[in-house]
Design a protein around this motif. Sequence first.
Motif, PDB file in Angstrom:
ATOM      1  N   TRP A 203       0.899  -1.244   0.089  1.00  0.00           N
ATOM      2  CA  TRP A 203      -0.112   0.026   0.065  1.00  0.00           C
ATOM      3  C   TRP A 203       0.917   1.314   0.052  1.00  0.00           C
ATOM      4  O   TRP A 203       1.966   1.385   0.458  1.00  0.00           O
ATOM      5  CB  TRP A 203      -0.813   0.061   1.238  1.00  0.00           C
ATOM      6  N   GLY A 204       0.434   2.346  -0.748  1.00  0.00           N
ATOM      7  CA  GLY A 204       1.071   3.707  -0.647  1.00  0.00           C
ATOM      8  C   GLY A 204       2.190   3.714  -1.662  1.00  0.00           C
ATOM      9  O   GLY A 204       2.618   2.988  -2.333  1.00  0.00           O
ATOM     10  N   SER A 205       2.939   5.059  -1.610  1.00  0.00           N
ATOM     11  CA  SER A 205       3.968   5.310  -2.291  1.00  0.00           C
ATOM     12  C   SER A 205       5.197   4.457  -2.086  1.00  0.00           C
ATOM     13  O   SER A 205       6.315   4.509  -2.751  1.00  0.00           O
ATOM     14  CB  SER A 205       4.231   6.746  -2.340  1.00  0.00           C
ATOM     15  N   GLY A 206       5.387   4.148  -0.663  1.00  0.00           N
ATOM     16  CA  GLY A 206       6.679   3.575   0.002  1.00  0.00           C
ATOM     17  C   GLY A 206       7.581   4.846   0.668  1.00  0.00           C
ATOM     18  O   GLY A 206       8.659   4.658   0.948  1.00  0.00           O
ATOM     19  N   LYS A 207       7.051   6.117   0.447  1.00  0.00           N
ATOM     20  CA  LYS A 207       7.707   7.094   0.754  1.00  0.00           C
ATOM     21  C   LYS A 207       7.796   7.394   2.384  1.00  0.00           C
ATOM     22  O   LYS A 207       8.847   8.017   2.867  1.00  0.00           O
ATOM     23  CB  LYS A 207       7.424   8.576   0.010  1.00  0.00           C
ATOM     24  N   PRO A 208       6.689   7.475   3.127  1.00  0.00           N
ATOM     25  CA  PRO A 208       6.690   7.576   4.583  1.00  0.00           C
ATOM     26  C   PRO A 208       7.814   6.919   5.255  1.00  0.00           C
ATOM     27  O   PRO A 208       8.389   5.870   4.808  1.00  0.00           O
ATOM     28  CB  PRO A 208       5.362   7.174   4.873  1.00  0.00           C
ATOM     29  N   VAL A 258       9.817  -2.735   3.168  1.00  0.00           N
ATOM     30  CA  VAL A 258       9.004  -3.809   2.403  1.00  0.00           C
ATOM     31  C   VAL A 258      10.092  -4.580   1.513  1.00  0.00           C
ATOM     32  O   VAL A 258      10.351  -5.735   1.616  1.00  0.00           O
ATOM     33  CB  VAL A 258       8.029  -3.257   1.496  1.00  0.00           C
ATOM     34  N   GLU A 259      11.122  -3.811   1.271  1.00  0.00           N
ATOM     35  CA  GLU A 259      12.327  -4.653   0.331  1.00  0.00           C
ATOM     36  C   GLU A 259      13.262  -5.437   1.398  1.00  0.00           C
ATOM     37  O   GLU A 259      13.627  -6.702   1.084  1.00  0.00           O
ATOM     38  CB  GLU A 259      13.168  -3.626  -0.143  1.00  0.00           C
ATOM     39  N   PHE A 273       4.009  -0.879  -5.706  1.00  0.00           N
ATOM     40  CA  PHE A 273       3.315   0.061  -4.711  1.00  0.00           C
ATOM     41  C   PHE A 273       1.965   0.616  -5.536  1.00  0.00           C
ATOM     42  O   PHE A 273       2.115   1.232  -6.238  1.00  0.00           O
ATOM     43  CB  PHE A 273       4.007   1.171  -4.094  1.00  0.00           C
ATOM     44  N   ASP A 274       0.792   0.503  -4.376  1.00  0.00           N
ATOM     45  CA  ASP A 274      -0.330   1.067  -4.985  1.00  0.00           C
ATOM     46  C   ASP A 274      -0.477   2.481  -4.471  1.00  0.00           C
ATOM     47  O   ASP A 274      -0.974   2.840  -3.323  1.00  0.00           O
ATOM     48  CB  ASP A 274      -1.343  -0.001  -4.485  1.00  0.00           C
ATOM     49  N   VAL A 275      -0.206   3.440  -5.308  1.00  0.00           N
ATOM     50  CA  VAL A 275      -0.151   4.858  -4.805  1.00  0.00           C
ATOM     51  C   VAL A 275      -1.648   5.321  -4.468  1.00  0.00           C
ATOM     52  O   VAL A 275      -1.787   6.407  -3.948  1.00  0.00           O
ATOM     53  CB  VAL A 275       0.476   5.633  -5.900  1.00  0.00           C
ATOM     54  N   SER A 276      -2.719   4.525  -5.066  1.00  0.00           N
ATOM     55  CA  SER A 276      -4.280   4.914  -4.700  1.00  0.00           C
ATOM     56  C   SER A 276      -4.340   4.662  -3.196  1.00  0.00           C
ATOM     57  O   SER A 276      -5.223   5.303  -2.842  1.00  0.00           O
ATOM     58  CB  SER A 276      -5.114   4.264  -5.464  1.00  0.00           C
ATOM     59  N   LYS A 277      -3.613   3.982  -2.347  1.00  0.00           N
ATOM     60  CA  LYS A 277      -3.823   3.782  -1.099  1.00  0.00           C
ATOM     61  C   LYS A 277      -3.100   4.705  -0.209  1.00  0.00           C
ATOM     62  O   LYS A 277      -2.075   5.373  -0.609  1.00  0.00           O
ATOM     63  CB  LYS A 277      -3.465   2.450  -0.718  1.00  0.00           C
ATOM     64  N   PRO A 278      -3.683   5.248   0.887  1.00  0.00           N
ATOM     65  CA  PRO A 278      -3.091   6.131   1.719  1.00  0.00           C
ATOM     66  C   PRO A 278      -1.788   5.680   2.332  1.00  0.00           C
ATOM     67  O   PRO A 278      -1.442   4.699   2.465  1.00  0.00           O
ATOM     68  CB  PRO A 278      -4.156   6.412   2.923  1.00  0.00           C
TER      69      PRO A 278
END
Length: 323
Positions: A203-208, A258-259, A273-278
Amino acid sequence: MELNSRIYVAGHRGMVGSAIVRQLKASGYTNIITRTRNELDLTNQKAVFDFFRTENIEKVYLAAAKVGGIVANNTYPADFIYENLMIQCNIIHAAHLADIQKLLFLGSSCIYPKLATQPMAESALLTGELEPTNEPYAVAKIAGIKLCESYNRQFCRDYRSVMPTNLYGPNDNFHPENSHVIPALIRRFHEAKLNGDKEVVAWGSGKPMREFLYVDDMADASIHVMNLSNEVYKENTQPMLSHINVGSGIDCTIRELVETVAKVVGFEGSINFDVSKPDGAPRKLMEVARLNDMGWSSTVGLEKGLSLAYQWYLNNPLDLREA
């Protein structure tokens, strides 16, 4: 602390409580007292008072709590605030009535405001609005801190509080619907590997950025804080700011997490990564300078800790992993 002191660990079957028991035994403590939920209902005031009156306890680690993820906190807010308040009030007051001088209360990083300055220092407490999804749980944990501070002020007790960052490790909850991020990822990648899946979606961009601490490090820190001399403890705390953050002081992006989990598990497919998720908050990191100044810092790095957590997952039956 004497190695034969009668030490009660409340919540010894949970992830943190079981780690404290392991660490105490490894350090040579021989008189550890525990009770299961069936043996002692911590929300029952009379039962708790009777237990403390008869057991001659000398030290208390208060690791018992009702915990859960976002869905559980949103669905059962009354349960979370009521049960945690009752557990804390009963144990702390019973300890006082039994003339127990030493107690350590374990809280949570969710006590800090949703928009707290990063890294989150102890002084951020009560400076802003809490995250709404787990506010009842956070309020209960804040009350636990203030209970300890109040008994110290009024009765000269030595009741201390530690606030851990995100924890993981043995006895974590790997349930597919209500586990936290690390156990959820371990299970997802493990099952993907077994099924021969070519892809795992996160979920998300992985950036947080988030901080994680192996639970045995947390247990070691708890024992360290409990055993600090009054001089060292008081030198690094204040009567109205007595809680101490516990963390690694190092964060990573969710993508890096994740990696790393995929590497530890041995999943060789692709990760998308599903960037549509928060994404949630962009960063959550604890300020741990006070604890470092008191002589403690974490020793288990993320990849090593994840490897240990995965081995525990592999070595234990499903009903224990989803407890």
